[in-house]
Write a protein that holds these residues in place. Structure first.
Motif, PDB file in Angstrom:
ATOM      1  N   GLU A  20       0.828  -1.205   0.000  1.00  0.00           N
ATOM      2  CA  GLU A  20       0.000   0.000   0.000  1.00  0.00           C
ATOM      3  C   GLU A  20       0.861   1.254   0.000  1.00  0.00           C
ATOM      4  OE1 GLU A  20      -3.214   0.027  -0.468  1.00  0.00           O
ATOM      5  OE2 GLU A  20      -3.186  -2.169  -0.571  1.00  0.00           O
ATOM      6  N   ARG A  21       1.950   1.225   0.765  1.00  0.00           N
ATOM      7  CA  ARG A  21       2.841   2.388   0.788  1.00  0.00           C
ATOM      8  C   ARG A  21       3.479   2.614  -0.582  1.00  0.00           C
ATOM      9  NH1 ARG A  21       6.397   1.595   6.331  1.00  0.00           N
ATOM     10  NH2 ARG A  21       4.684   0.886   7.690  1.00  0.00           N
ATOM     11  N   ALA A  22       3.863   1.521  -1.242  1.00  0.00           N
ATOM     12  CA  ALA A  22       4.512   1.628  -2.548  1.00  0.00           C
ATOM     13  C   ALA A  22       3.578   2.197  -3.604  1.00  0.00           C
ATOM     14  CB  ALA A  22       5.029   0.260  -2.993  1.00  0.00           C
ATOM     15  N   LEU A  23       2.273   2.121  -3.348  1.00  0.00           N
ATOM     16  CA  LEU A  23       1.285   2.622  -4.302  1.00  0.00           C
ATOM     17  C   LEU A  23       0.808   4.036  -3.972  1.00  0.00           C
ATOM     18  CD1 LEU A  23      -0.796  -0.640  -4.812  1.00  0.00           C
ATOM     19  CD2 LEU A  23       0.736   0.453  -6.465  1.00  0.00           C
ATOM     20  N   GLU A  24       1.445   4.662  -2.982  1.00  0.00           N
ATOM     21  CA  GLU A  24       1.097   6.053  -2.694  1.00  0.00           C
ATOM     22  C   GLU A  24       1.378   6.902  -3.930  1.00  0.00           C
ATOM     23  OE1 GLU A  24       3.186   7.220   0.801  1.00  0.00           O
ATOM     24  OE2 GLU A  24       1.897   6.051   2.147  1.00  0.00           O
ATOM     25  N   PRO A  25       0.559   7.908  -4.219  1.00  0.00           N
ATOM     26  CA  PRO A  25       0.642   8.591  -5.519  1.00  0.00           C
ATOM     27  C   PRO A  25       1.766   9.605  -5.663  1.00  0.00           C
ATOM     28  CG  PRO A  25      -1.137   9.512  -4.197  1.00  0.00           C
ATOM     29  CD  PRO A  25      -0.618   8.322  -3.433  1.00  0.00           C
ATOM     30  N   HIS A  26       2.411  10.025  -4.559  1.00  0.00           N
ATOM     31  CA  HIS A  26       3.368  11.128  -4.662  1.00  0.00           C
ATOM     32  C   HIS A  26       4.805  10.645  -4.446  1.00  0.00           C
ATOM     33  CE1 HIS A  26      -0.114  13.714  -4.633  1.00  0.00           C
ATOM     34  NE2 HIS A  26      -0.485  13.243  -3.456  1.00  0.00           N
ATOM     35  N   ILE A  27       5.717  11.113  -5.328  1.00  0.00           N
ATOM     36  CA  ILE A  27       7.143  10.764  -5.247  1.00  0.00           C
ATOM     37  C   ILE A  27       7.954  12.048  -5.364  1.00  0.00           C
ATOM     38  CG2 ILE A  27       9.049   9.520  -6.328  1.00  0.00           C
ATOM     39  CD1 ILE A  27       7.047   7.530  -7.423  1.00  0.00           C
ATOM     40  N   LEU A  28       8.856  12.271  -4.393  1.00  0.00           N
ATOM     41  CA  LEU A  28       9.788  13.396  -4.476  1.00  0.00           C
ATOM     42  C   LEU A  28      10.938  12.995  -5.400  1.00  0.00           C
ATOM     43  CD1 LEU A  28      10.766  16.187  -3.505  1.00  0.00           C
ATOM     44  CD2 LEU A  28      11.909  15.007  -1.606  1.00  0.00           C
ATOM     45  N   MET A  55      -0.561  -3.661  -7.927  1.00  0.00           N
ATOM     46  CA  MET A  55      -1.999  -3.442  -8.103  1.00  0.00           C
ATOM     47  C   MET A  55      -2.698  -4.743  -8.466  1.00  0.00           C
ATOM     48  SD  MET A  55      -1.871   0.170 -10.194  1.00  0.00           S
ATOM     49  CE  MET A  55      -3.651   0.238 -10.508  1.00  0.00           C
ATOM     50  N   LEU A  56      -2.057  -5.539  -9.311  1.00  0.00           N
ATOM     51  CA  LEU A  56      -2.640  -6.825  -9.702  1.00  0.00           C
ATOM     52  C   LEU A  56      -2.718  -7.766  -8.514  1.00  0.00           C
ATOM     53  CD1 LEU A  56      -3.697  -8.797 -11.763  1.00  0.00           C
ATOM     54  CD2 LEU A  56      -1.351  -9.203 -12.532  1.00  0.00           C
ATOM     55  N   ALA A  57      -1.641  -7.825  -7.726  1.00  0.00           N
ATOM     56  CA  ALA A  57      -1.661  -8.680  -6.533  1.00  0.00           C
ATOM     57  C   ALA A  57      -2.756  -8.234  -5.569  1.00  0.00           C
ATOM     58  CB  ALA A  57      -0.292  -8.642  -5.845  1.00  0.00           C
ATOM     59  N   ARG A  58      -2.908  -6.939  -5.393  1.00  0.00           N
ATOM     60  CA  ARG A  58      -3.959  -6.420  -4.517  1.00  0.00           C
ATOM     61  C   ARG A  58      -5.337  -6.764  -5.057  1.00  0.00           C
ATOM     62  NH1 ARG A  58      -4.164  -0.024  -3.411  1.00  0.00           N
ATOM     63  NH2 ARG A  58      -4.700  -0.085  -5.632  1.00  0.00           N
ATOM     64  N   ALA A  65       3.252 -10.092  -4.359  1.00  0.00           N
ATOM     65  CA  ALA A  65       3.135 -10.370  -5.786  1.00  0.00           C
ATOM     66  C   ALA A  65       3.802 -11.684  -6.178  1.00  0.00           C
ATOM     67  CB  ALA A  65       3.716  -9.213  -6.590  1.00  0.00           C
ATOM     68  N   ASP A  66       3.624 -12.713  -5.351  1.00  0.00           N
ATOM     69  CA  ASP A  66       4.180 -14.038  -5.632  1.00  0.00           C
ATOM     70  C   ASP A  66       3.131 -14.836  -6.410  1.00  0.00           C
ATOM     71  OD1 ASP A  66       5.663 -16.352  -5.686  1.00  0.00           O
ATOM     72  OD2 ASP A  66       5.163 -16.935  -3.625  1.00  0.00           O
ATOM     73  N   PHE A  67       3.127 -14.660  -7.732  1.00  0.00           N
ATOM     74  CA  PHE A  67       2.121 -15.295  -8.583  1.00  0.00           C
ATOM     75  C   PHE A  67       2.501 -16.757  -8.837  1.00  0.00           C
ATOM     76  CE2 PHE A  67       2.220 -10.758  -9.950  1.00  0.00           C
ATOM     77  CZ  PHE A  67       0.989 -10.398  -9.438  1.00  0.00           C
ATOM     78  N   ARG A  68       1.494 -17.623  -8.829  1.00  0.00           N
ATOM     79  CA  ARG A  68       1.706 -19.051  -9.032  1.00  0.00           C
ATOM     80  C   ARG A  68       0.655 -19.607  -9.983  1.00  0.00           C
ATOM     81  NH1 ARG A  68       6.647 -20.967  -6.915  1.00  0.00           N
ATOM     82  NH2 ARG A  68       7.274 -19.283  -5.494  1.00  0.00           N
ATOM     83  N   THR A  69       1.058 -20.638 -10.739  1.00  0.00           N
ATOM     84  CA  THR A  69       0.113 -21.345 -11.592  1.00  0.00           C
ATOM     85  C   THR A  69      -0.719 -22.296 -10.728  1.00  0.00           C
ATOM     86  OG1 THR A  69       1.663 -23.142 -12.032  1.00  0.00           O
ATOM     87  CG2 THR A  69       1.731 -21.243 -13.509  1.00  0.00           C
ATOM     88  N   ALA A  70      -1.685 -22.973 -11.356  1.00  0.00           N
ATOM     89  CA  ALA A  70      -2.561 -23.888 -10.620  1.00  0.00           C
ATOM     90  C   ALA A  70      -1.780 -25.020  -9.966  1.00  0.00           C
ATOM     91  CB  ALA A  70      -3.619 -24.450 -11.568  1.00  0.00           C
ATOM     92  N   ASP A  71      -0.645 -25.421 -10.566  1.00  0.00           N
ATOM     93  CA  ASP A  71       0.146 -26.506  -9.993  1.00  0.00           C
ATOM     94  C   ASP A  71       1.313 -25.997  -9.144  1.00  0.00           C
ATOM     95  OD1 ASP A  71       1.648 -25.493 -12.024  1.00  0.00           O
ATOM     96  OD2 ASP A  71       1.870 -27.371 -13.127  1.00  0.00           O
ATOM     97  N   GLY A  72       1.284 -24.707  -8.802  1.00  0.00           N
ATOM     98  CA  GLY A  72       2.266 -24.166  -7.876  1.00  0.00           C
ATOM     99  C   GLY A  72       3.551 -23.663  -8.489  1.00  0.00           C
ATOM    100  N   LEU A 103      -5.156   3.247 -12.515  1.00  0.00           N
ATOM    101  CA  LEU A 103      -6.408   2.493 -12.602  1.00  0.00           C
ATOM    102  C   LEU A 103      -6.125   1.140 -13.236  1.00  0.00           C
ATOM    103  CD1 LEU A 103      -9.575   2.395 -12.409  1.00  0.00           C
ATOM    104  CD2 LEU A 103      -9.584   3.306 -14.754  1.00  0.00           C
ATOM    105  N   LEU A 104      -6.641   0.075 -12.646  1.00  0.00           N
ATOM    106  CA  LEU A 104      -6.480  -1.284 -13.183  1.00  0.00           C
ATOM    107  C   LEU A 104      -7.797  -1.769 -13.767  1.00  0.00           C
ATOM    108  CD1 LEU A 104      -4.635  -4.295 -11.644  1.00  0.00           C
ATOM    109  CD2 LEU A 104      -7.038  -4.558 -12.265  1.00  0.00           C
ATOM    110  N   THR A 105      -7.720  -2.401 -14.950  1.00  0.00           N
ATOM    111  CA  THR A 105      -8.891  -3.015 -15.564  1.00  0.00           C
ATOM    112  C   THR A 105      -8.488  -4.346 -16.206  1.00  0.00           C
ATOM    113  OG1 THR A 105      -8.506  -1.740 -17.600  1.00  0.00           O
ATOM    114  CG2 THR A 105     -10.126  -0.863 -16.051  1.00  0.00           C
ATOM    115  N   PRO A 106      -9.266  -5.415 -16.001  1.00  0.00           N
ATOM    116  CA  PRO A 106      -8.982  -6.686 -16.678  1.00  0.00           C
ATOM    117  C   PRO A 106      -9.251  -6.574 -18.174  1.00  0.00           C
ATOM    118  CG  PRO A 106     -10.416  -6.986 -14.764  1.00  0.00           C
ATOM    119  CD  PRO A 106     -10.382  -5.522 -15.051  1.00  0.00           C
ATOM    120  N   VAL A 107      -8.408  -7.236 -18.966  1.00  0.00           N
ATOM    121  CA  VAL A 107      -8.589  -7.290 -20.413  1.00  0.00           C
ATOM    122  C   VAL A 107      -9.095  -8.665 -20.836  1.00  0.00           C
ATOM    123  CG1 VAL A 107      -7.405  -7.108 -22.639  1.00  0.00           C
ATOM    124  CG2 VAL A 107      -6.810  -5.543 -20.778  1.00  0.00           C
TER     125      VAL A 107
END
Length: 288
Positions: A20-28, A55-58, A65-72, A103-107
């Motif tokens: 959540e912190r990494a997705l804060e909108p402001h960067i110096l 954003m996708l993991a959220r 963001a440790d994405f895995r297939t159905a078989d791990g 903004l995230l939207t599924p394709v």
């Protein structure tokens, strides 16, 4: 008297909280974010890629963001197309605050889009879209064996939208698109060529893949060689990059100029790996 000092370490924050912190909108902005000509596009793409994955993991309700297939098996949300429009990176300077609204939207069941509006001092300096698709290696350690996979977390009932960038990307890969940024998508005639050997410690990411943000960087290296007299005189305005494969460590890439406007403000480059396979198309428009 002996005294025992207990070293109490504060609890580390949860990965979910740091997401959540990494997705804060402001960067110096400072030196890591800049080039002599303004905001660094390569840094920006890495930052937006990171935000895309978080954003996708959220969206999937994951704690990281440790994405895995159905078989791990380990899977990656690989960027397969990017679009940069209305760029005004030359207006950015140190100590500016960059604001990123996303903004995230599924394709589809395998593809997701994130759109990012960039602003500095209340002025829009660019709009970026990233599209990713889930992939994994079919052969361990072999970047030639990257293939798309469906992720079980993305349900078939998830509402999707018709996406213009995804449609164009598919057409470019299948040689069915006639033009992009006013240039032909034809790849047959090579006008100039540049060879580049990526360094595994510099151009590859933590998954061992040639990083998506390096495609445009390599194309820029080539264009600087070809049109050095224009260096610093023109500013990036638009870019479309379509990704079609990856490379193995130690390979030499060929960047071929296959399309150029008469004023040299629009370029179409293809990036080929050592066996001649096209792994990327880079369309760029510059302006004064």
């Amino acid at each position: 008297m002996n005294a025992t000092v207990l070293d109490f370490h504060p609890l580390e924050p949860l990965a979910r909280d740091l997401m959540e912190r990494a997705l804060e909108p402001h960067i110096l902005l400072g030196m890591p974010h800049l080039t002599p000509f303004g905001l660094s596009e390569t840094w920006l793409m890495k930052e937006l890629g990171h935000r895309h994955w978080l954003m996708l993991a959220r969206q999937l309700g994951m704690n990281n963001a440790d994405f895995r297939t159905a078989d791990g098996e380990e899977a990656y949300a690989a960027i397969c197309a990017t679009s940069l429009s209305n760029a005004r990176f030359e207006t950015v300077r140190a100590n500016d605050i960059l604001t990123i609204r996303s903004l995230l939207t599924p394709v589809s069941r395998t593809q997701v889009s994130t759109r990012h509006r960039l602003a500095v001092r209340g002025m829009t300096i660019g709009e970026v879209e990233l599209i990713s698709t889930f992939v994994c290696r079919m052969r361990e350690g072999d970047n030639y064996s990257i293939a798309r996979v469906a992720m079980p977390q993305l349900k078939e009932t998830t509402p999707c939208e018709v996406n213009a960038l995804a449609t164009l990307a598919s057409a470019v890969r299948s040689n069915k698109a006639a033009v992009c940024l006013g240039l032909s998508t034809d790849e047959l005639k090579t006008r100039r060529s540049y060879r580049f050997e990526p360094d595994q410690t510099q151009e590859f990411n933590g998954a061992g893949l040639f990083y998506f943000a390096q495609f445009q960087a390599v194309a820029d290296r080539a264009s600087e060689k070809w049109f050095s007299r224009l260096q610093g005189l023109l500013a990036l305005r638009e870019r479309r990059v379509f990704f079609r494969g990856n490379v193995r460590a130690g390979e030499t890439l060929s960047v071929d100029l296959v399309g150029v406007s008469d004023d040299h403000l629009r370029l179409h480059c293809v990036i080929r790996r050592s066996d001649g396979t096209v792994i990327g198309n880079v369309f760029t428009r510059y302006g004064s």
